[in-house]
Structure formats: structure tokens, C-alpha cells
Design a protein around this motif. Structure first.
Motif, PDB file in Angstrom:
ATOM      1  N   VAL A 197       1.005  -1.318   0.168  1.00 60.70           N
ATOM      2  CA  VAL A 197      -0.040  -0.464   0.143  1.00 60.70           C
ATOM      3  C   VAL A 197       0.596   1.393   0.016  1.00 60.70           C
ATOM      4  N   LEU A 198       2.278   1.292   0.723  1.00 60.58           N
ATOM      5  CA  LEU A 198       3.581   2.465   0.626  1.00 60.58           C
ATOM      6  C   LEU A 198       3.347   2.769  -1.256  1.00 60.58           C
ATOM      7  N   GLY A 199       3.519   1.582  -1.784  1.00 56.80           N
ATOM      8  CA  GLY A 199       3.442   2.109  -3.123  1.00 56.80           C
ATOM      9  C   GLY A 199       5.373   1.917  -3.254  1.00 56.80           C
ATOM     10  N   LYS A 200       5.326   2.817  -4.811  1.00 59.34           N
ATOM     11  CA  LYS A 200       6.576   3.570  -5.230  1.00 59.34           C
ATOM     12  C   LYS A 200       7.762   3.759  -3.288  1.00 59.34           C
ATOM     13  N   TYR A 201       6.766   4.478  -3.315  1.00 53.25           N
ATOM     14  CA  TYR A 201       7.524   5.009  -1.225  1.00 53.25           C
ATOM     15  C   TYR A 201       8.162   3.959  -0.385  1.00 53.25           C
ATOM     16  N   ALA A 202       7.494   2.711  -1.066  1.00 52.83           N
ATOM     17  CA  ALA A 202       8.266   1.409   0.273  1.00 52.83           C
ATOM     18  C   ALA A 202       9.803   1.773  -0.340  1.00 52.83           C
ATOM     19  N   ARG A 203      10.693   2.030  -1.341  1.00 59.87           N
ATOM     20  CA  ARG A 203      11.766   1.336  -1.501  1.00 59.87           C
ATOM     21  C   ARG A 203      12.292   2.935  -1.484  1.00 59.87           C
ATOM     22  N   SER A 204      12.191   4.508  -1.130  1.00 63.45           N
ATOM     23  CA  SER A 204      12.687   5.070  -0.796  1.00 63.45           C
ATOM     24  C   SER A 204      12.515   5.564   0.454  1.00 63.45           C
ATOM     25  N   ALA A 205      11.799   4.583   0.952  1.00 61.42           N
ATOM     26  CA  ALA A 205      11.184   5.118   3.058  1.00 61.42           C
ATOM     27  C   ALA A 205      12.378   5.028   3.698  1.00 61.42           C
ATOM     28  N   THR A 206      12.753   5.518   4.127  1.00 64.09           N
ATOM     29  CA  THR A 206      13.990   5.157   5.239  1.00 64.09           C
ATOM     30  C   THR A 206      13.374   4.160   6.843  1.00 64.09           C
ATOM     31  N   PRO A 207      14.184   3.099   6.809  1.00 62.71           N
ATOM     32  CA  PRO A 207      14.618   2.031   7.880  1.00 62.71           C
ATOM     33  C   PRO A 207      12.983   2.560   9.462  1.00 62.71           C
ATOM     34  N   ASP A 208      13.821   3.999   9.540  1.00 61.25           N
ATOM     35  CA  ASP A 208      12.448   4.249  10.334  1.00 61.25           C
ATOM     36  C   ASP A 208      11.624   5.416   9.915  1.00 61.25           C
ATOM     37  N   GLN A 209      11.303   5.471   8.464  1.00 61.68           N
ATOM     38  CA  GLN A 209       9.946   6.291   7.935  1.00 61.68           C
ATOM     39  C   GLN A 209       9.344   4.777   8.483  1.00 61.68           C
ATOM     40  N   TYR A 210       9.344   3.917   7.274  1.00 61.37           N
ATOM     41  CA  TYR A 210       8.816   2.200   7.135  1.00 61.37           C
ATOM     42  C   TYR A 210       8.190   1.921   7.958  1.00 61.37           C
ATOM     43  N   ASN A 211       9.307   2.084   9.347  1.00 65.42           N
ATOM     44  CA  ASN A 211       8.044   1.127  11.031  1.00 65.42           C
ATOM     45  C   ASN A 211       7.378   1.869  10.997  1.00 65.42           C
ATOM     46  N   ARG A 212       7.896   3.520  11.267  1.00 57.60           N
ATOM     47  CA  ARG A 212       6.845   4.429  11.686  1.00 57.60           C
ATOM     48  C   ARG A 212       5.402   3.957  10.867  1.00 57.60           C
ATOM     49  N   PHE A 213       5.321   4.691   9.836  1.00 62.13           N
ATOM     50  CA  PHE A 213       4.580   4.023   8.531  1.00 62.13           C
ATOM     51  C   PHE A 213       3.602   2.625   9.022  1.00 62.13           C
ATOM     52  N   ALA A 214       4.605   2.051   9.307  1.00 58.02           N
ATOM     53  CA  ALA A 214       4.161   0.623   9.306  1.00 58.02           C
ATOM     54  C   ALA A 214       2.515  -0.160  10.508  1.00 58.02           C
ATOM     55  N   ALA A 215       3.634   0.966  11.269  1.00 57.02           N
ATOM     56  CA  ALA A 215       2.778   1.146  13.105  1.00 57.02           C
ATOM     57  C   ALA A 215       1.493   2.219  12.522  1.00 57.02           C
TER      58      ALA A 215
END
Length: 218
Positions: A85-103
Motif C-alpha cells: 500500500v506504500l507503493g513506490k515509496y516503500a523503496r525510498s522510505a528510510t527504515p525509521d520512516q517505514y517502521n513508523r508508517f507500518a505502525a
């Protein structure tokens, strides 16, 4: 965000509900009629368990939310759907951003369910059939009826099995694939805010599962 008339059905699939390696693209129509009894049984049992929780008047909202979370962890490939669901931005997100998005996404998805908790009154799901796209990739068609449903609603579940068991990765309601629609909404929100993933995360947290903030673009 999720359309109001889809929220009830979404709670059954929560395709996010909550993948770059295996895109959950819109399944194409196939001239294939094979059925998969195991996939059908998985969907039937899973739907029954979810509805049993939602229709349990002996549980308060907090108990339903916890029981629902346990079921979703078992029935849905949450990591795959979250990445998708994060689409193309799943590749550019930092680990911290991705973890915060997932939560934030998980909390948002649960908020969608909680906002519709009083809509469940005796609905039942019946499997109508299935279509094997390829081994381990099956579309299962079901019908949701009863309760407060004004008319039966057909749902198509896409379930995958990599050898470790079946998992839901998307649900189609009224011709709309929920995870795909969610991806379009999320990517659009980030695009409209200069590619800033943190803006989406903040809006998800503020939205609380209503869909109003992201839908209005505020």
C-alpha cells in the motif's frame, strides 16, 4: 481512503489491510475454471471467525479489537500488504520512516474497523467458488448477506500460499480491490505533498480511521 460503503466488508479482509517482492496487482480474468477446495475452506473458516468476533455481544470494544488483531495476524499477510500500500515509496522510505508508517497504517486500519463496530449484526459469509490463477494463488468468491445488509454483497478474496499456509493479500468489493485502492490514495497523498512520506504518516495518525482528512487532502 476507504469508501464508507466498503468499510464493513473491509473488516473481513483487511488487506492491510495490515509488496514489492510480489506485487498484489489486480488479477486478470483467466479462462480457467479449476477450484481449490483448501483455499475455499481457509476463506470460509477465516470469515466465520472474524464475523464471530464482530458479532459477539458479550465482548466490549477493547476485547473485540484485541481478538480482531490476533485473527488478522493469522489470516492476512500484514507485512506484504503494508509494503504494497506504500507503493513506490516503500523503496525510498528510510527504515525509521517505514517502521513508523507500518505502525500508523496498522492503527489506522484498526480505526476503520472500530468506527464501524456497531454495523455487525448476524452477517454470514458463504463461499460461491474459486479460481486458481496458478498454484498457490487463488481467487475465492464469497457472498456476505444477512444482518443489516440491504442486499447480498459479493467479495473476492485473493489468497496466496507459499508453502507455509494461506494468507489474504487483497479483497475485492463491488469491483474495487481494497489494497490497490488504498495504495492509490496513499501514493497520491505523498505525491501531492512533495514526496514527503512523513506527511502521510502524520495524516494517518491524525485521521484515526475515519478517512476524512486524507480524503479532503488536509
Amino acid at each position: 481512503m476507504f469508501r464508507a460503503d466498503l468499510k464493513l466488508s473491509f473488516a473481513l479482509g483487511v488487506a492491510g489491510v495490515v509488496a514489492a517482492a510480489l506485487p498484489v496487482a489486480a488479477p486478470v480474468a483467466l479462462a480457467q475454471s479449476a477450484r481449490d477446495a483448501n483455499a475455499e475452506a481457509f476463506v470460509q473458516q477465516g470469515a466465520r471467525e472474524v464475523l464471530a468476533v464482530l458479532n459477539d455481544r458479550a465482548k466490549n470494544d477493547a476485547a473485540k479489537k484485541e481478538a480482531f488483531r490476533v485473527l488478522i495476524n493469522r489470516l492476512v499477510d500484514v507485512p506484504k500488504v503494508t509494503r504494497f500500500v506504500l507503493g513506490k515509496y516503500a523503496r525510498s522510505a528510510t527504515p525509521d520512516q517505514y517502521n513508523r508508517f507500518a505502525a500508523a497504517f496498522r492503527t489506522y486500519a484498526e480505526g476503520v474497523y472500530m468506527s464501524r463496530i456497531d454495523d455487525y449484526h448476524g452477517e454470514k459469509v458463504v463461499v460461491l467458488g474459486s479460481l486458481v490463477r496458478k498454484p498457490g494463488d487463488v481467487l475465492v468468491t464469497t457472498q456476505l448477506a444477512g444482518g443489516r445488509s440491504s442486499a447480498p454483497t459479493n467479495l473476492v478474496w485473493r489468497v496466496l500460499n507459499d508453502g507455509s499456509g494461506w494468507k489474504v493479500v487483497d479483497v475485492q468489493v463491488s469491483g474495487v480491490w481494497l489494497a490497490i485502492t488504498q495504495q492509490q490514495d496513499f501514493v497520491s497523498t505523498i505525491d501531492n505533498n512533495g514526496g514527503k512520506i512523513d506527511v502521510l504518516i502524520a495524516q494517518l495518525i491524525k485521521d484515526g480511521g475515519t478517512g476524512k482528512i486524507l480524503r479532503s487532502g488536509k
